[in-house]
Motif scaffolding. Sequence first.
Motif, PDB file in Angstrom:
ATOM      1  N   TYR A   8       0.757  -1.172   0.061  1.00  0.00           N
ATOM      2  CA  TYR A   8       0.131  -0.027  -0.135  1.00  0.00           C
ATOM      3  C   TYR A   8       0.923   1.270  -0.023  1.00  0.00           C
ATOM      4  O   TYR A   8       1.844   1.365   0.648  1.00  0.00           O
ATOM      5  CB  TYR A   8      -0.947  -0.098   1.233  1.00  0.00           C
ATOM      6  CG  TYR A   8      -1.689   1.204   1.384  1.00  0.00           C
ATOM      7  CD1 TYR A   8      -2.897   1.259   0.747  1.00  0.00           C
ATOM      8  CD2 TYR A   8      -1.368   2.390   2.080  1.00  0.00           C
ATOM      9  CE1 TYR A   8      -3.931   2.687   0.927  1.00  0.00           C
ATOM     10  CE2 TYR A   8      -2.292   3.482   2.377  1.00  0.00           C
ATOM     11  CZ  TYR A   8      -3.242   3.375   1.624  1.00  0.00           C
ATOM     12  OH  TYR A   8      -4.182   4.454   1.754  1.00  0.00           O
ATOM     13  N   SER A   9       0.526   2.273  -0.721  1.00  0.00           N
ATOM     14  CA  SER A   9       0.998   3.558  -0.607  1.00  0.00           C
ATOM     15  C   SER A   9       0.110   4.661  -0.232  1.00  0.00           C
ATOM     16  O   SER A   9      -0.906   4.626  -0.793  1.00  0.00           O
ATOM     17  CB  SER A   9       1.740   4.087  -2.005  1.00  0.00           C
ATOM     18  OG  SER A   9       2.224   5.261  -1.876  1.00  0.00           O
ATOM     19  N   GLU A  10       0.526   5.413   0.529  1.00  0.00           N
ATOM     20  CA  GLU A  10      -0.212   6.533   0.943  1.00  0.00           C
ATOM     21  C   GLU A  10      -0.400   7.579  -0.301  1.00  0.00           C
ATOM     22  O   GLU A  10      -1.102   8.462  -0.234  1.00  0.00           O
ATOM     23  CB  GLU A  10       0.373   7.468   2.216  1.00  0.00           C
ATOM     24  CG  GLU A  10       0.379   6.631   3.508  1.00  0.00           C
ATOM     25  CD  GLU A  10       0.715   7.412   4.736  1.00  0.00           C
ATOM     26  OE1 GLU A  10       1.355   8.671   4.534  1.00  0.00           O
ATOM     27  OE2 GLU A  10       0.636   6.810   5.959  1.00  0.00           O
TER      28      GLU A  10
ATOM     29  N   GLU B  52      -3.418   0.924  -3.425  1.00  0.00           N
ATOM     30  CA  GLU B  52      -3.144  -0.722  -3.295  1.00  0.00           C
ATOM     31  C   GLU B  52      -1.992  -0.931  -4.375  1.00  0.00           C
ATOM     32  O   GLU B  52      -2.084  -0.945  -5.545  1.00  0.00           O
ATOM     33  CB  GLU B  52      -4.372  -1.541  -3.612  1.00  0.00           C
ATOM     34  CG  GLU B  52      -5.302  -1.126  -2.745  1.00  0.00           C
ATOM     35  CD  GLU B  52      -5.174  -1.749  -1.384  1.00  0.00           C
ATOM     36  OE1 GLU B  52      -4.299  -2.650  -1.002  1.00  0.00           O
ATOM     37  OE2 GLU B  52      -5.702  -1.014  -0.384  1.00  0.00           O
TER      38      GLU B  52
ATOM     39  N   GLU C 100       5.073   5.353   3.052  1.00  0.00           N
ATOM     40  CA  GLU C 100       4.576   6.683   3.891  1.00  0.00           C
ATOM     41  C   GLU C 100       4.999   8.010   3.401  1.00  0.00           C
ATOM     42  O   GLU C 100       6.196   7.739   2.622  1.00  0.00           O
ATOM     43  CB  GLU C 100       4.957   6.368   5.181  1.00  0.00           C
ATOM     44  CG  GLU C 100       4.418   5.183   6.028  1.00  0.00           C
ATOM     45  CD  GLU C 100       4.752   4.935   7.177  1.00  0.00           C
ATOM     46  OE1 GLU C 100       5.665   5.782   7.748  1.00  0.00           O
ATOM     47  OE2 GLU C 100       4.164   3.940   7.868  1.00  0.00           O
TER      48      GLU C 100
ATOM     49  N   ARG D  17       4.055  -0.710   3.937  1.00  0.00           N
ATOM     50  CA  ARG D  17       3.156   0.543   3.460  1.00  0.00           C
ATOM     51  C   ARG D  17       4.251   1.553   3.254  1.00  0.00           C
ATOM     52  O   ARG D  17       5.403   1.753   3.726  1.00  0.00           O
ATOM     53  CB  ARG D  17       2.517   1.037   4.778  1.00  0.00           C
ATOM     54  CG  ARG D  17       1.341   0.234   5.153  1.00  0.00           C
ATOM     55  CD  ARG D  17       0.638   0.933   6.428  1.00  0.00           C
ATOM     56  NE  ARG D  17       0.243   2.257   6.140  1.00  0.00           N
ATOM     57  CZ  ARG D  17      -1.127   2.736   5.885  1.00  0.00           C
ATOM     58  NH1 ARG D  17      -1.825   1.851   5.457  1.00  0.00           N
ATOM     59  NH2 ARG D  17      -1.492   4.010   5.700  1.00  0.00           N
TER      60      ARG D  17
END
Length: 194
Positions: free
Chosen positions: A87-89, A94, A104, A102
């Motif tokens: 996951y990437s902010e 996704e 961030e 993740r």
Amino acid sequence: MSKIVIIEYGAGNLFSVRVAIERLGYEVVCSADPRVVREADKVIFPGVGQAAAAMRQLKESGMDRVIPELKVPVLGICLGMQLMCAYSEEGETEGLGIFPMRVEEFGRCGKVPHMGWNEIRGLKSGLFDGVVEGEMVYFVHSYCVPVGEYSIATCDYQIAFSAAIRKGNFWGCQFHPEKSAGVGEKIIENFLKM
């Protein structure tokens, strides 16, 4: 001679990666064809730009299904590394889920992007054979992967983050080895010899 393929999906810095590989004396193909990528002995997955847009392009080409299934050595560079995470902010994206990590945003910590030369430390894996602790490599990024169990190199820029990660046959570099002079050339060569 190994069949080396750079994944072409509209979000990669293909030219400089290709030139870096050719300078080492290897032949390389750039391709968006899943069949060509599946037949490779080594795969380079570069990336520049925005995560959500890049994932859309991967899905359109079918590469989102191909990349996680590869059994040969795969090297993700910059955004390519980030897209291999879960996951990437950036754009609430996704990822491919190869690394259960993740990505961030740096911005909460201070000035972005992190751009320029910085030291890498905590070097693990054959990717860094012949590379000395504290060597300088070239970064350009506004998002980062926290240090964790898959980290094989770290960097400090306001916070410590993963400069490189590895899981099985997948490696990722947050920095750009193709723009990191002799050190980057050595890292690319180490990958191509795996």
